[in-house]
Structure formats: structure tokens, C-alpha cells
Design an enzyme around this catalytic site. Structure first.
Site, PDB file in Angstrom:
ATOM      1  N   GLY A 268       5.505  10.892   6.342  1.00 14.90           N
ATOM      2  CA  GLY A 268       5.154  11.972   5.437  1.00 14.90           C
ATOM      3  C   GLY A 268       4.655  11.382   4.131  1.00 14.90           C
ATOM      4  O   GLY A 268       5.114  10.313   3.702  1.00 14.90           O
ATOM      5  N   CYS A 269       3.711  12.043   3.478  1.00 16.39           N
ATOM      6  CA  CYS A 269       3.143  11.486   2.244  1.00 16.39           C
ATOM      7  C   CYS A 269       4.175  11.441   1.122  1.00 16.39           C
ATOM      8  O   CYS A 269       4.258  10.458   0.377  1.00 16.39           O
ATOM      9  CB  CYS A 269       1.900  12.263   1.820  1.00 16.39           C
ATOM     10  SG  CYS A 269       2.094  14.053   1.757  1.00 16.39           S
ATOM     11  N   ASN A 270       4.993  12.485   1.001  1.00 18.96           N
ATOM     12  CA  ASN A 270       6.065  12.463   0.011  1.00 18.96           C
ATOM     13  C   ASN A 270       7.091  11.392   0.350  1.00 18.96           C
ATOM     14  O   ASN A 270       7.599  10.686  -0.529  1.00 18.96           O
ATOM     15  CB  ASN A 270       6.772  13.819  -0.044  1.00 18.96           C
ATOM     16  CG  ASN A 270       5.882  14.933  -0.540  1.00 18.96           C
ATOM     17  OD1 ASN A 270       4.898  14.696  -1.223  1.00 18.96           O
ATOM     18  ND2 ASN A 270       6.225  16.165  -0.191  1.00 18.96           N
TER      19      ASN A 270
END
Length: 342
Positions: free
Chosen positions: A148-150
């Protein structure tokens, strides 16, 4: 040798970002593109900024001839990839950009995503795709699950500190801001310009964001015991970028030194001089992540800030970095583009 690439879900933001990056890759060629709702269209019609490229038409996935394809990027919506990948030839290398294979524990997947996993054999094979920490496994993998980017941003700000025993594991706060492209290209009322612009708001408050599952999995594995962080994401009226401000208990100078040591040889991870803070504007459109450390006015506390582009280092750039390893080419190939500024 030119590697033939297929991109499934090319009509979304991460698909378009893959095409943009592969366009300058020295050894990858886009051989097939899927976009079921836009099948028959040219990529330049869907994304005019790619009009100059000579690309195949978008097709339905079932119409793509996978013979001769060396690697597939799967940029499909969450809960879609597992069924599609299960039908692909088992000798085909795959990098999945969805959440379908990020979690190793089937029970954790069912808890966070609300239903049982539909391809458990593939879930057990998948390698977590945070490139800098899983290089050996990624090189030998058939299926890599992009982070996930976060989750990637928070991990770049914390992994060396947890591994080095430099912070209090029971007092970690991640305050994160993210651009709107992380929500995908589908029409959503709350993402309309009039609903989003000129403001910012927190969401998934109180520990409901699914990227927390990745933090739990990865940080607990590093520490050898359960680690739970406090995490609140905020949506910014910006197209690209993530910035995470992380509050920890520990010696700020020792923390900065740990990052300098851990990331000294990493081509995409830049540690700023002590006291300097990263900005999303300095990583925009690039595969770089900037990390900064400052002391807090409260003695014994530190502030770590990490910034990256959610579509590049947080997703499509990371996917190409992993694919480079899987295909045996230089890890940085096609990815040394400078950030776009201003």
C-alpha cells in the site's frame, strides 16, 4: 534483451503511470494492455498525455494472448486480482499492485477485507514488495505483492528504528497526508472538485484503515512481538504525494544516524541533513522517497518525516523496481527520472 510486458487495468491511474515509466525503460516493451470498459480504445484516447506513444489497443483480459509475455503488471481493483491471477499461466511472472496478496495470514486478510481470500495457494507464494527489504525473495519470486502507498511511506520512516531497537514500540504515532489519486479513478462524490478542494480532512479514524494490517504484519515481524501503531490518514486537495509525520520516543541524533546507515546504499531513499524536512513537491513524479529527522522540544522524542509520490514510489515505480529484480535487469532501470518541479 527486450522484455514483453502486459498491463492489466491500464485505464486506471497506476496503469497509466506504468506506461509512462516503461516508455523510457531500456529493456521493457508494452506488448498488451487491458481495460475492460474501454476495450477497443487507444491509450492516447483514455490518457491524452500518452498520445505520443505507439501502444497496443486496450483489450479485455480474456482476449490477451499471454504467449511470449515475460511479466504481467496487475493494476486491477482490490478483490479482482486474485481471480484474474489464478487464471494466468503458472510460469508467468506477476507484479500485483492491488491489496490482494499483501497479507500473509488468511485470517488477517478476512478480518481487514471482509471476506475469505479466493486464492490461498497464491497468497502463500506471494512475496511482499517493499523492494529495499525483500530483494532476495523478490529476485526469486513468481508473484510479488506491491505494498500500500501509505504503508510504504510509514515503513520507510520506521523500519530501521524498530530493527535497531531505537524507539519505544508502544508509543508510535503516524500522522499521514495523501493526495487524491490514491483513491483511484472511479467517480466518487466525495472526490469531486467542489467537495475536495480548499480543505483537508481525516478519514478511517480510530484504526480502521486497511494499510494498518501491513503495519501490524511488518512491524511485528521485525520486532518479534506485536507492534501496533496509531495511524490517522488525511486527504489533501492535491493530485499526487504522501507525507507521513511520525512521532516516536528515542534519541533524535541516534535515529538520524540509523537512517544514514540503513539507507546509505539505497538509490531511491534519500536521508536529508538533520533538521531538514521533506516535501511532496520534491519527489513528485519520481521513484524517490525523502526521509528527514528532527528533535522535538520534549526531550527524548523525535519527529521523522517521509515523503514520496503515491503513484510512483508508492505504487507503479515500486512495481517496476520489483519487476527489474524479477527479470534480472538493473534495479534502477527506467526509474532514475528526476522529480517534476515546480
Amino acid at each position: 534483451m527486450t522484455q514483453k510486458i502486459a498491463i492489466l487495468g491500464a485505464s486506471g491511474y497506476t496503469g497509466a503511470e506504468l506506461v509512462r515509466l516503461i516508455a523510457t525503460h531500456p529493456s521493457m516493451q508494452v506488448a498488451a494492455l487491458s481495460g475492460d470498459r474501454k476495450a477497443g480504445m487507444r491509450m492516447g484516447e483514455v490518457f491524452p498525455h500518452l498520445r505520443h506513444l505507439d501502444l497496443p489497443e486496450l483489450q479485455r483480459i480474456e482476449d490477451i494472448d499471454m504467449s511470449g509475455i515475460d511479466l504481467v503488471f496487475c493494476a486491477l481493483p482490490h478483490a479482482t486480482s486474485q481471480a484474474v491471477i489464478a487464471e494466468l499461466p503458472r510460469d508467468l511472472k506477476v507484479v500485483d499492485l492491488s491489496a490482494d496478496f499483501r497479507l500473509r495470514d488468511p485470517e488477517a486478510y478476512a478480518k481487514w477485507y471482509g471476506k475469505p481470500h479466493g486464492a490461498l495457494d497464491l497468497q502463500q507464494q506471494a512475496v511482499y514488495g517493499l523492494t529495499e527489504f525483500y530483494r532476495g525473495d523478490i529476485r526469486a519470486a513468481r508473484l510479488v505483492a506491491g505494498t500500500g502507498c501509505n504503508a510504504a511511506t510509514g515503513q520507510y520512516a520506521l523500519r530501521p528504528l524498530i530493527a535497531g531497537g531505537l524507539i519505544d514500540l508502544d508509543d508510535i504515532i503516524i500522522d499521514l497526508k495523501t493526495g487524491v489519486s490514491g483513491a483511484g479513478r472511479s467517480l466518487k462524490e466525495n472526490l469531486l472538485h467542489a467537495e475536495l478542494s480548499e480543505g483537508a480532512h481525516a478519514y478511517a479514524i480510530g484504526g480502521t484503515h486497511r494499510h494498518l494490517a501491513e503495519f501490524d504484519q511488518e512491524f511485528s515481524a521485525i520486532a518479534g512481538r506485536p507492534v501496533k501503531v496509531q495511524f490517522t490518514p488525511h486527504l489533501l486537495p492535491a493530485n499526487r504525494g504522501i507525507i507521513a509525520t511520525v512521532y516516536v520516543k528515542g534519541d533524535p541524533q541516534a535515529i538520524h544516524g540509523a537512517f544514514e546507515t540503513a539507507y546509505a546504499d539505497e538509490p531511491f531513499l534519500e536521508v536529508l541533513p538533520f533538521g531538514q524536512a521533506p516535501s511532496t513537491r520534491h519527489v513528485r513524479g519520481s521513484n524517490f522517497c525523502h526521509v528527514g529527522v528532527s528533535g522535538d522540544r520534549i526531550e527524548g522524542r523525535a519527529i521523522v518525516i517521509a515523503a514520496l509520490d503515491n503513484l510512483t514510489k508508492g505504487s507503479s515505480g515500486q512495481a517496476i523496481q520489483n519487476a527489474n529484480l524479477m527479470l534480472g535487469v538493473e534495479e534502477t532501470a527506467g526509474l532514475m527520472l528526476a522529480p517534476v518541479f515546480p
